[in-house]
Design an enzyme around this catalytic site. Structure first.
Site, PDB file in Angstrom:
ATOM      1  N   LYS A 180      63.929  57.039  -9.263  1.00  0.00           N
ATOM      2  CA  LYS A 180      63.276  55.755  -8.978  1.00  0.00           C
ATOM      3  C   LYS A 180      62.955  55.026 -10.281  1.00  0.00           C
ATOM      4  CE  LYS A 180      59.211  53.736  -6.841  1.00  0.00           C
ATOM      5  NZ  LYS A 180      58.099  53.844  -5.915  1.00  0.00           N
ATOM      6  N   GLU A 231      63.131  65.350 -16.763  1.00  0.00           N
ATOM      7  CA  GLU A 231      64.067  66.360 -16.250  1.00  0.00           C
ATOM      8  C   GLU A 231      65.405  65.710 -15.886  1.00  0.00           C
ATOM      9  OE1 GLU A 231      60.934  65.912 -15.241  1.00  0.00           O
ATOM     10  OE2 GLU A 231      59.996  67.807 -14.620  1.00  0.00           O
ATOM     11  N   GLY A 264      58.869  57.525  -3.877  1.00  0.00           N
ATOM     12  CA  GLY A 264      59.895  58.536  -4.162  1.00  0.00           C
ATOM     13  C   GLY A 264      60.056  59.540  -3.031  1.00  0.00           C
ATOM     14  N   ARG A 265      58.952  60.027  -2.493  1.00  0.00           N
ATOM     15  CA  ARG A 265      59.034  61.068  -1.457  1.00  0.00           C
ATOM     16  C   ARG A 265      59.377  60.501  -0.082  1.00  0.00           C
ATOM     17  NH1 ARG A 265      54.246  60.466  -3.872  1.00  0.00           N
ATOM     18  NH2 ARG A 265      52.388  59.834  -2.698  1.00  0.00           N
ATOM     19  N   GLU A 275      51.726  65.752  -2.101  1.00  0.00           N
ATOM     20  CA  GLU A 275      51.651  64.677  -3.092  1.00  0.00           C
ATOM     21  C   GLU A 275      50.987  63.448  -2.456  1.00  0.00           C
ATOM     22  OE1 GLU A 275      55.214  62.737  -5.092  1.00  0.00           O
ATOM     23  OE2 GLU A 275      54.750  64.230  -6.601  1.00  0.00           O
ATOM     24  N   HIS A 303      60.140  88.646   8.744  1.00  0.00           N
ATOM     25  CA  HIS A 303      60.280  89.916   8.016  1.00  0.00           C
ATOM     26  C   HIS A 303      59.675  89.814   6.622  1.00  0.00           C
ATOM     27  CE1 HIS A 303      62.816  91.419  11.247  1.00  0.00           C
ATOM     28  NE2 HIS A 303      63.217  90.160  11.326  1.00  0.00           N
ATOM     29  N   LYS A 311      52.531  65.766 -17.365  1.00  0.00           N
ATOM     30  CA  LYS A 311      53.712  65.164 -18.010  1.00  0.00           C
ATOM     31  C   LYS A 311      53.367  64.734 -19.432  1.00  0.00           C
ATOM     32  CE  LYS A 311      55.695  63.053 -13.824  1.00  0.00           C
ATOM     33  NZ  LYS A 311      56.076  61.815 -13.161  1.00  0.00           N
TER      34      LYS A 311
HETATM   35  O1  F6P Z   1      56.227  63.505 -10.824  1.00  0.00           O
HETATM   36  C1  F6P Z   1      56.194  63.150  -9.496  1.00  0.00           C
HETATM   37  C2  F6P Z   1      57.251  62.134  -9.170  1.00  0.00           C
HETATM   38  O2  F6P Z   1      56.876  60.895  -9.657  1.00  0.00           O
HETATM   39  C3  F6P Z   1      57.526  62.079  -7.670  1.00  0.00           C
HETATM   40  O3  F6P Z   1      56.622  61.299  -6.992  1.00  0.00           O
HETATM   41  C4  F6P Z   1      58.931  61.608  -7.643  1.00  0.00           C
HETATM   42  O4  F6P Z   1      59.532  61.843  -6.398  1.00  0.00           O
HETATM   43  C5  F6P Z   1      59.518  62.405  -8.773  1.00  0.00           C
HETATM   44  O5  F6P Z   1      58.504  62.468  -9.751  1.00  0.00           O
HETATM   45  C6  F6P Z   1      60.775  61.859  -9.375  1.00  0.00           C
HETATM   46  O6  F6P Z   1      60.598  60.565  -9.864  1.00  0.00           O
HETATM   47  P1  F6P Z   1      61.833  59.624 -10.178  1.00  0.00           P
HETATM   48  O7  F6P Z   1      62.580  59.395  -8.917  1.00  0.00           O
HETATM   49  O8  F6P Z   1      61.235  58.363 -10.741  1.00  0.00           O
HETATM   50  O9  F6P Z   1      62.696  60.323 -11.181  1.00  0.00           O
END
Ligand code: F6P
Length: 517
Positions: free
Chosen positions: A178, A184, A236-237, A322, A353, A482
């Site tokens: 987003k 990452e 995002g979620r 979240e 199990h 972060k």
């Molecule tokens: O760190 C949490 C978050 O902001 C989530 O809400 C989001 O889904 C995820 O990181 C990834 O964010 P992006 O889509 O901006 O890379």
């Protein structure tokens, strides 16, 4: 609970909700008519109807970020206009969906570089990973496109293991973010780009970006025709319904993807137009409030009896935790009640199990949310499905009924136990029962049904958030970690001093340095 069934022979009907072809049964809880009325009053006092309308109509209900919350627009495939800041946003959403379909069609038939795309690697994390990964896995019987892979973790092992056996010349890389700043995702995207260049692929043709930050995507080197944008009012979620769902569309095709959207749209209409007591997301939410905030059960387990819903609980974990893991109410004061619960789970029968022991006999009560399809996708293996159904129904029955001391004794006498040893051992075999569960059942896990299930949970989270009076749509709690990681990275790189850190962090740092880090 068993008494409630005796008192009301129609309890299974009275305490269940149906919409379309889905059935949500909450009869195996301690909720009676009086409790339900009281819970429904919470909807009234929280002004749920107004809040719901505010969400659907584009009001900026995400007040701490000054944003509307309009993931519902992404699946509003044939509804009327929705205004944000006076502008109708539907046109752009539909234009992007059309572009995605055109791109998916081309990619599924021929590769931008000339050859067929054999593999798609979606690089994203959180909502940019969990939703598409969950849905691609869930809908494998509908796959007729390239093989989809998902890389999320910054741990180099994740991307290394994923790309090891892929051909850089026939792989499409989707950078799903987003913000297009998430460390990452950007680290993995750069690694994938280098791998592609080394392997003779062409990132300018084989990279796609899904983002609200179109400028950043283009600065990364992705051409505008490969950038699929969305607005900041998609959390995002909650973003699987738009460009972030591209990997799903590539896997199952545009028609099946539209069926997924239609399932969610059907749930939106149900949620928007149905009285509280017959409203599935509302009743699911009220059961959640009852168990967590009132009964004090601190976690809840999502237990789909559907192996392909392997990633559903992780996806719901982000969606629920979240969203509703907050400590401040909408007016900025401390929340005086507990916020959202810990959500966890695994598909059945595997969980049986592993952790069901605790669910049946542990001292902590875990409300269980079972899910089961009436049929499976393998008609030749119908006996497997019968066993699956038998296990799902048996588990909720066992939680309800339990096993008394007398029943345990009786079985042990039959096995030859007697005297003091019988008494000592029998107690270990008692299951207290009276443990709550709900069951969501559906005919078959189709794209439409999956759309319904996901939208059901999204609205459940919304309703719980409204009742708790929190903002379900920000996530400030993830920021500090972060920032601290960003500050620590140059220390690990030898570019900065550790500085004034707590003793534990400093000692861990020294240990890692000593061992080669
Ligand atoms: O760190 C949490 C978050 O902001 C989530 O809400 C989001 O889904 C995820 O990181 C990834 O964010 P992006 O889509 O901006 O890379």
């Amino acid at each position: 609970m068993l008494d409630l069934f005796t008192q009301d022979p129609d309890r299974a009907t009275t305490f269940s909700v149906e919409t379309g072809d889905m059935r949500f049964d909450y009869a195996k809880t301690q909720i009676d008519a009086e409790t339900r009325n009281a819970l429904i009053k919470l909807c009234v006092s929280a002004r749920l109807a107004d809040r719901r309308e505010a969400m659907f109509s584009g009001a900026k209900i995400n007040e701490t970020e000054g944003r509307a919350v309009l993931h519902t627009v992404l699946r509003n495939v044939d509804g009327g206009p929705v205004l944000v800041d006076g502008q109708d946003v539907i046109g752009e959403v539909r234009a992007t969906l059309d572009r995605m379909e055109e791109f998916a069609h081309k990619t599924r038939t021929c590769c931008p570089a000339g050859d067929r795309v054999t593999d798609v690697v979606n690089i994203g994390i959180g909502g940019s990973d969990l939703g598409p990964m969950m849905a691609v896995t869930a809908l494998s019987p509908y796959h007729d496109g390239p093989q989809c892979h998902f890389v999320s973790n910054v741990d180099g092992g994740h991307i290394a293991d994923t790309i090891r056996n892929l051909n850089p010349a026939s792989t499409l890389v989707i950078v799903a973010s987003k913000t297009f700043t998430t460390v990452e995702t950007m680290t993995n995207a750069r690694t994938a780009r280098a791998w592609m260049v080394d392997g003779g692929g062409d990132p300018s043709k084989q990279f796609v970006a899904l983002s609200t930050a179109m400028d950043k995507a283009e600065a990364f080197g992705i051409p505008p025709e490969h950038v699929f944008g969305f607005a900041d009012w998609v959390g995002g979620r909650y973003s699987i319904w738009g460009p972030i769902g591209l990997s799903l569309m590539l896997a199952i095709g545009a028609d099946a993807f539209r069926a997924f959207l239609r399932g969610a749209q059907a749930m939106d209409i149900h949620f928007r137009c149905t009285d509280w007591q017959e409203n599935m997301p509302v009743m699911l939410a009220l059961v959640g409030i009852w168990h967590h905030q009132i009964c004090g059960y601190r976690t809840r387990a999502v237990l789909p009896y559907e192996q392909r819903l392997l990633h559903l609980s992780a996806y719901f974990q982000q969606m629920e935790m979240e969203s509703n893991g907050k400590r401040i109410s909408m007016d900025g004061t401390d929340l005086e009640i507990v916020s959202g619960p810990v959500v966890w789970g695994e598909p059945g029968t595997n969980g049986q199990h592993a952790f069901y022991q605790l669910i049946h006999q542990g001292t902590a009560i875990v409300p269980c949310e079972f899910m089961i399809g009436a049929t499976g996708h393998e008609p030749d293996l119908a006996h497997h499905h019968r066993l699956l159904v038998a296990n799902c129904l048996a588990q909720s029955e066992a939680l309800l009924r339990g096993r008394s001391l007398d029943e345990a004794r009786e079985r042990m006498v039959a096995e030859g136990f007697e005297g003091a040893e019988l008494e000592r051992q029998a107690r270990h075999r008692v299951l207290p029962g009276n443990r709550p569960s709900t069951t969501l059942s559906y005919p078959l896990l189709t794209p439409f049904v999956l759309g319904q299930i996901v939208a059901l949970y999204e609205h459940r989270v919304f309703v719980e958030g409204v009742i708790l009076d929190i903002n379900s749509y920000d996530q400030w709690g993830v920021e500090l970690g972060k920032e601290l990681a960003t500050a620590l990275y140059p220390v690990l790189d030898g570019q900065a001093e550790l500085g004034d850190r707590d003793g534990s962090t400093a000692a861990l740092f020294e240990f890692i340095k000593k061992h080669g880090g």
